[in-house]
Motif scaffolding. Structure first.
Motif, PDB file in Angstrom:
ATOM      1  N   GLN A  17       0.810  -1.215   0.000  1.00 55.64           N
ATOM      2  CA  GLN A  17       0.000   0.000   0.000  1.00 55.64           C
ATOM      3  C   GLN A  17       0.846   1.269   0.000  1.00 55.64           C
ATOM      4  O   GLN A  17       0.339   2.353  -0.303  1.00 55.64           O
ATOM      5  N   PHE A  18       2.127   1.178   0.311  1.00 50.94           N
ATOM      6  CA  PHE A  18       2.997   2.362   0.355  1.00 50.94           C
ATOM      7  C   PHE A  18       3.732   2.505  -0.973  1.00 50.94           C
ATOM      8  O   PHE A  18       4.389   1.563  -1.436  1.00 50.94           O
ATOM      9  N   LEU A  19       3.620   3.705  -1.553  1.00 48.19           N
ATOM     10  CA  LEU A  19       4.189   3.978  -2.874  1.00 48.19           C
ATOM     11  C   LEU A  19       5.231   5.065  -2.759  1.00 48.19           C
ATOM     12  O   LEU A  19       5.118   5.979  -1.928  1.00 48.19           O
TER      13      LEU A  19
ATOM     14  N   GLU B 208       0.092   6.624  -0.285  1.00 45.48           N
ATOM     15  CA  GLU B 208      -0.440   5.466   0.439  1.00 45.48           C
ATOM     16  C   GLU B 208      -1.860   5.180  -0.042  1.00 45.48           C
ATOM     17  O   GLU B 208      -2.684   6.089  -0.199  1.00 45.48           O
ATOM     18  N   LEU B 209      -2.143   3.881  -0.304  1.00 40.59           N
ATOM     19  CA  LEU B 209      -3.479   3.429  -0.678  1.00 40.59           C
ATOM     20  C   LEU B 209      -4.238   3.040   0.578  1.00 40.59           C
ATOM     21  O   LEU B 209      -3.780   2.199   1.353  1.00 40.59           O
TER      22      LEU B 209
ATOM     23  N   ILE C 137     -11.454   3.785  -3.046  1.00 40.50           N
ATOM     24  CA  ILE C 137     -10.145   3.660  -2.415  1.00 40.50           C
ATOM     25  C   ILE C 137      -9.522   5.051  -2.394  1.00 40.50           C
ATOM     26  O   ILE C 137      -9.673   5.831  -3.343  1.00 40.50           O
ATOM     27  N   THR C 138      -8.865   5.370  -1.300  1.00 44.38           N
ATOM     28  CA  THR C 138      -8.272   6.691  -1.115  1.00 44.38           C
ATOM     29  C   THR C 138      -6.773   6.609  -1.341  1.00 44.38           C
ATOM     30  O   THR C 138      -6.094   5.767  -0.750  1.00 44.38           O
TER      31      THR C 138
ATOM     32  N   ILE D 202     -10.686   7.196  -5.621  1.00 46.56           N
ATOM     33  CA  ILE D 202     -10.754   6.434  -6.874  1.00 46.56           C
ATOM     34  C   ILE D 202     -11.918   5.455  -6.778  1.00 46.56           C
ATOM     35  O   ILE D 202     -12.021   4.695  -5.809  1.00 46.56           O
ATOM     36  N   ASP D 203     -12.777   5.467  -7.779  1.00 48.40           N
ATOM     37  CA  ASP D 203     -13.924   4.564  -7.836  1.00 48.40           C
ATOM     38  C   ASP D 203     -13.491   3.218  -8.404  1.00 48.40           C
ATOM     39  O   ASP D 203     -13.006   3.134  -9.539  1.00 48.40           O
ATOM     40  N   LEU D 204     -13.669   2.161  -7.612  1.00 45.54           N
ATOM     41  CA  LEU D 204     -13.274   0.820  -8.022  1.00 45.54           C
ATOM     42  C   LEU D 204     -14.473  -0.068  -8.331  1.00 45.54           C
ATOM     43  O   LEU D 204     -14.352  -1.287  -8.350  1.00 45.54           O
ATOM     44  N   SER D 205     -15.631   0.531  -8.546  1.00 41.93           N
ATOM     45  CA  SER D 205     -16.813  -0.294  -8.794  1.00 41.93           C
ATOM     46  C   SER D 205     -16.677  -1.102 -10.073  1.00 41.93           C
ATOM     47  O   SER D 205     -17.080  -2.266 -10.146  1.00 41.93           O
TER      48      SER D 205
END
Length: 479
Positions: free
Chosen positions: A169-171, A195-196, A205-206, A243-246
């Protein structure tokens, strides 16, 4: 069918099918190992994994089938020679050619079946395999992000240098291009780290970015303002993207979006695609030639003037006295500018032409590979059967070693030839057929030696004179 033909064919098939299954299983395990990162940790259904293995199996046939034929031929005919069954056949008037007649017909059918398989089943399975891989990648967003390349995630394209953490999750070193209705990249976000953050129950997802800059190009309607290329730049300590992950969560594993790869087409489709790419490639080359001629002024020259009609003169033409210093500078600058434009045009077009040529070579090799597979199956049988009769050893020992070594040589020649053909070092036709051309004379040589009961090599013409020389020498000393 005579009893001897039935016996030879049955012995061959009893060895062929178990060996085929074993080799296929080994290479399938290798495939799983190569793509384990795409399957592990994504909560995939068992049916999806089985589809993945099913679609991956046909692409292994071009390697498994020739190897199986070679090893089976060496083992079966080596076993016949080791158990003196060939000796019994020859005493009954059955030669090696007669013993191979039934299997030769069977190998021709296998070759035709291999062509049909490579022309119908393999392109369809390759198409489904590639699309399934693309769809699996969309299941988890963290798995979508591959370091050091741009990745499509929702409404952004993101590139990171590295990712770490328990769930990656860490970029670090994040570059983002936001998508817009207008074509082009107008918004760029760069951050030192990110970070995700998200939960399993949410389709959002943020992405939290830290210590970065926000760039956005301003689109002006006035022509004069457009020339100034206005933009906005903002520095931030923390920036949050939702971010929309639908759409990512509702991935259809059976969706077919990619169908133009060189391994996804049959013979008719490959010929059509080759004609299209070849026409585009030739048109681009002709267009480049015309543009360069226009830039350098070659189109304005009178090409009808013949050199022989010009009068020879010993006087040199001195142009310096016709131009001032300022005009000379302008002429030089114009010449330098024209040369620079031509070089830039050639450099940019060279990359595009190289890419097109490489794609054209791949499509041509894929077309020839479909024919080469069936021919290779027949030729490798004529390598393995005589070789087994020569070495006179069956079982899983020496025949396996000899067969694997021969196949590796055949396979490596094919790989090096295809790599050279892809880079336009050799013609694509030769890249697909070079390994087969090497096997062809070897099959004739081994069949000739085996039918005359000779070994792989006969060194009697060297050893016999040397032995006779020493025998005479020592006999004279004794006397």
């Amino acid at each position: 069918m005579k009893i001897i033909d039935r016996y030879i064919l049955t012995s061959f098939l009893k060895t062929f099918f178990p060996l085929f299954i074993i080799i296929m299983f080994i290479l399938l395990l290798q495939t799983i190992w190569l793509f384990i990162s795409e399957l592990a940790g994504k909560d995939l259904d068992f049916s999806v994994i089985m589809k993945f293995l099913t679609f991956a199996t046909p692409r292994l046939i071009p390697m498994v089938l020739p190897l199986t034929i070679l090893l089976t031929s060496i083992m079966v005919f080596g076993n016949f020679s080791e158990n003196y069954e060939f000796a019994a056949m020859k005493s009954s008037g059955i030669s090696l050619q007669r013993a191979m007649r039934m299997l030769t017909g069977f190998m021709i059918l296998v070759g035709l079946g291999a062509f049909w398989f490579s022309n119908t089943i393999i392109p369809e399975s390759e198409k489904r395999f590639i699309n399934l891989r693309k769809n699996i990648v969309k299941v988890k967003p963290a798995m979508v992000i591959t370091p050091n390349q741009f990745n499509d995630l929702g409404d952004i394209n993101i590139r990171v240098s590295d990712k770490h953490g328990d769930n990656d999750q860490f970029l670090t070193d994040v570059i983002i291009h936001k998508k817009s209705v207008r074509p082009g990249n107008y918004t760029v976000i760069k951050a030192v780290e990110g970070e995700l953050q998200g939960s399993k129950d949410s389709d959002l997802i943020t992405l939290v970015l830290k210590d970065g800059n926000y760039y956005e190009d301003i689109q002006e309607n006035k022509p004069n303002s457009k020339k100034k290329l206005p933009f906005v730049k903002t520095h931030f300590k923390q920036y949050v993207l939702n971010i929309d992950l639908s759409e990512i969560g509702n991935v259809d594993m059976d969706a077919q979006q990619y169908s133009k790869g060189h391994n996804m087409l049959n013979v008719a489709e490959l010929k059509e695609e080759i004609d299209t790419i070849s026409s585009t490639y030739n048109l681009k080359r002709k267009s480049l030639h015309t543009e360069v001629d226009v830039i350098i002024g070659a189109e304005g020259l009178n090409k009808n003037i013949k050199i022989d009609t010009l009068q020879a003169s010993n006087d040199t033409l001195n142009l310096e006295k016709y131009f001032t210093a300022r005009q000379k500078v302008e002429i030089s600058n114009n010449a330098i500018s024209s040369v620079d434009v031509v070089l830039r045009k050639i450099t940019s077009s060279k990359k595009s032409l190289t890419f097109k040529k490489r794609a054209l070579n791949k499509y041509e090799m894929s077309l020839h590979d479909k024919y080469a597979l069936g021919i290779a199956c027949v030729l490798l049988f004529f390598v393995g059967a005589p070789l087994g009769a020569i070495i006179r050893k069956g079982g899983l020992g020496l025949p396996i070693v000899v067969g694997v070594v021969l196949f590796l040589v055949y396979h490596f020649i094919g790989i090096f030839a295809k790599n050279g053909a892809e880079e336009d070092g050799i013609p694509p036709f030769l890249g697909s057929w070079l390994a087969t051309f090497v096997v062809f004379p070897l099959s004739i040589f081994l069949t000739y030696r085996a039918t005359r009961d000779r070994g792989f090599f006969n060194f009697d013409f060297i050893t016999v004179p040397i032995r006779n020389f020493f025998v005479k020498r020592f006999s004279k000393k004794k006397k």
